[in-house]
Design an enzyme around this catalytic site. Structure first.
Site, PDB file in Angstrom:
ATOM      1  N   SER A 208      -6.608  10.408   0.857  1.00 58.73           N
ATOM      2  CA  SER A 208      -7.596  10.300   2.096  1.00 58.73           C
ATOM      3  C   SER A 208      -6.776   9.229   3.229  1.00 58.73           C
ATOM      4  CB  SER A 208      -8.987  10.151   2.101  1.00 58.73           C
ATOM      5  OG  SER A 208      -9.603   9.997   3.379  1.00 58.73           O
ATOM      6  N   CYS A 334     -21.274   5.586   0.252  1.00 58.32           N
ATOM      7  CA  CYS A 334     -22.391   6.760   0.234  1.00 58.32           C
ATOM      8  C   CYS A 334     -23.639   6.270  -0.291  1.00 58.32           C
ATOM      9  CB  CYS A 334     -21.732   7.931  -0.655  1.00 58.32           C
ATOM     10  SG  CYS A 334     -20.065   8.172  -0.475  1.00 58.32           S
TER      11      CYS A 334
HETATM   12  N1  PLP Z   1     -12.926  10.001  -3.773  1.00 59.72           N
HETATM   13  C1  PLP Z   1     -13.090   8.704  -3.971  1.00 59.72           C
HETATM   14  C2  PLP Z   1     -12.935   7.996  -4.995  1.00 59.72           C
HETATM   15  C3  PLP Z   1     -13.426   8.183  -2.657  1.00 59.72           C
HETATM   16  O1  PLP Z   1     -13.585   6.865  -2.840  1.00 59.72           O
HETATM   17  C4  PLP Z   1     -13.856   8.768  -1.469  1.00 59.72           C
HETATM   18  C5  PLP Z   1     -14.416   8.030  -0.184  1.00 59.72           C
HETATM   19  O2  PLP Z   1     -15.084   7.079  -0.601  1.00 59.72           O
HETATM   20  C6  PLP Z   1     -13.704  10.223  -1.338  1.00 59.72           C
HETATM   21  C7  PLP Z   1     -13.042  10.779  -2.739  1.00 59.72           C
HETATM   22  C8  PLP Z   1     -13.681  10.930  -0.407  1.00 59.72           C
HETATM   23  O3  PLP Z   1     -12.880  10.731   0.718  1.00 59.72           O
HETATM   24  P1  PLP Z   1     -13.215  11.173   2.332  1.00 59.72           P
HETATM   25  O4  PLP Z   1     -14.036  10.024   2.704  1.00 59.72           O
HETATM   26  O5  PLP Z   1     -11.983  11.169   3.066  1.00 59.72           O
HETATM   27  O6  PLP Z   1     -13.917  12.427   2.313  1.00 59.72           O
END
Ligand code: PLP
Length: 399
Positions: A208, A334
């Site tokens: 990301s 989150c």
């Molecule tokens: N996977 C992990 C380990 C993350 O820390 C996050 C975001 O906090 C995501 C996936 C999700 O990414 P995005 O915010 O770009 O959808």
């Protein structure tokens, strides 16, 4: 997630000390310049005229840059609308292509994008095994080996955990899964740009942009050459039929600009050594407090420090620090504002009370020793103050 208006620092002249890079990172200069360039390239990359060709060439160049960071060829890179979408494409795309049959192995410490996707797959008929981590927050490869079955299609494991920073033994897990004939997806959202991910032999790799100095809402999935996955978004044939829709050129160019910076930084490894020193400085500084617990042990990302402060509510502590201009988080972004304790910490066997007392500090580009010292000073003062108030509240019947 509940939201609240941003609180200005008590001292308006105080510098903002941003120690929440695991949640997101500020846009780096080259990414911003590349976004500006992308905004000017108004042609549709699929158009045959000059304006379209200019956009097409810029997209191809960006794909090459991102492929260097991720490893693999440009053709293996699928641009997505962020990390969550890349993960959904990896998991759902794999099982959709196989008629929603077979078995998925994953772990209890994954990001909700993986866990919720696994739950959705399970509702469609896919068998799912969710493995518990060790108390250190690491996944034992032996548990993965024991979970593999003849019908295991995919093993999905994260490279490093977003809450604790625990680095997972993904190379070992990949070898075990491959030996059993299963595919591997690695969620490298927290590590791309910080640890080398290009040598990971995973079949699918999610990243990301906003976690390494790029814009939000853009990500990529590396799909191994020859591996067929079903597109989640049907429409035009963009991204070699794996993700329809006119490409987000400014976003993708921004991600490529950030990827180029990250590749350079990874080559000279200076940032990592500096962050290891910052990590030690923070931990040593907080060491004057009693009853604190580091939630994980090595191997751990040098950028992340997850600490539980006994007898203190992490959300209150984070709010107090915020009023002093210091941005940290409780668990993952989150979970901020939610009363439920982190699923990662509880899966590690940390008590509910300790989980609710855990704060994450995370460093990134621009974090200095001064920032760490300011954070230590403010945290020590706030924890002492909150611990003083608590017995008084209890005695007076408050809660
Ligand atoms: N996977 C992990 C380990 C993350 O820390 C996050 C975001 O906090 C995501 C996936 C999700 O990414 P995005 O915010 O770009 O959808």
């Amino acid at each position: 997630m509940t939201t609240r208006p941003p609180v200005p620092p008590e001292d308006p002249g105080a510098a903002l000390v941003y120690l929440d890079h695991a949640a997101t990172t500020p846009l780096c200069g080259p990414a911003e310049a590349a976004i500006q360039r992308g905004l000017g390239l108004y042609g549709n990359p699929s158009s045959r005229h000059g304006a379209g060709l200019a956009a097409h060439d810029a997209l191809a160049e960006a794909r090459e840059q991102v492929a260097v960071l991720l490893g693999g060829t440009p053709a293996e890179v699928v641009f997505t609308g962020g990390g969550s979408e890349a993960i959904n494409l990896a998991l759902q795309g794999t099982f959709a292509e196989r008629g929603w049959r077979g078995h998925l192995v994953t772990t209890a410490i994954e990001h909700s994008a993986v866990l919720e996707c696994a739950a959705a797959l399970n509702r469609r008929g896919v068998a799912v095994t969710v493995l518990a981590p060790e108390p250190s927050g690491h996944v034992d490869p032996a548990r993965v080996a024991a979970a593999l079955r003849p019908d295991t299609v995919l093993v999905s494991v994260m490279h490093a955990n977003n809450e604790t920073g625990a680095i997972q033994p993904v190379a070992e897990i990949t070898d075990l899964a491959h030996a059993a004939g299963a595919l591997v997806h690695v969620d490298a959202v927290q590590t791309a740009g910080k640890l080398p991910v290009d040598e990971l032999a995973a079949d699918l790799l999610s990243v990301s942009a906003h976690k390494f100095g790029g814009p939000k809402g853009v990500g990529a999935l590396r799909v191994a050459d020859g591996l067929v996955i079903e597109s989640l978004i049907h429409g035009g044939g963009q991204e070699s039929g794996r993700r329809a829709g006119t490409e987000n050129l400014p976003g993708v160019l921004g991600m490529a600009g950030a990827a180029a910076v990250a590749v350079d930084a990874l080559r000279n490894d200076l940032a990592r050594a500096a962050r290891r020193r910052l990590r030690k400085r923070l931990i040593d500084g907080l060491g004057v407090l009693d009853d604190i617990l580091l939630t994980t042990t090595d191997p751990v990302m040098p950028e992340t420090v997850s600490v539980s402060f006994g007898g203190v509510r992490a959300d209150t502590l984070a709010d107090v620090l915020d009023m002093r201009g210091i941005c940290v988080s409780t668990g993952s972004a989150c979970h901020a504002g939610q009363d439920s304790p982190s699923h990662v910490l509880t899966a590690m066997g940390i008590s509910l009370e300790q989980a609710k007392a855990t704060v994450r500090f995370s460093f990134g580009h621009g974090t200095t020793a001064d920032h760490v010292d300011l954070a230590v000073e403010a945290t020590v003062a706030a924890v002492e103050q909150l611990r003083d108030v608590r017995p008084f509240m209890a005695a007076s019947g408050g809660n």
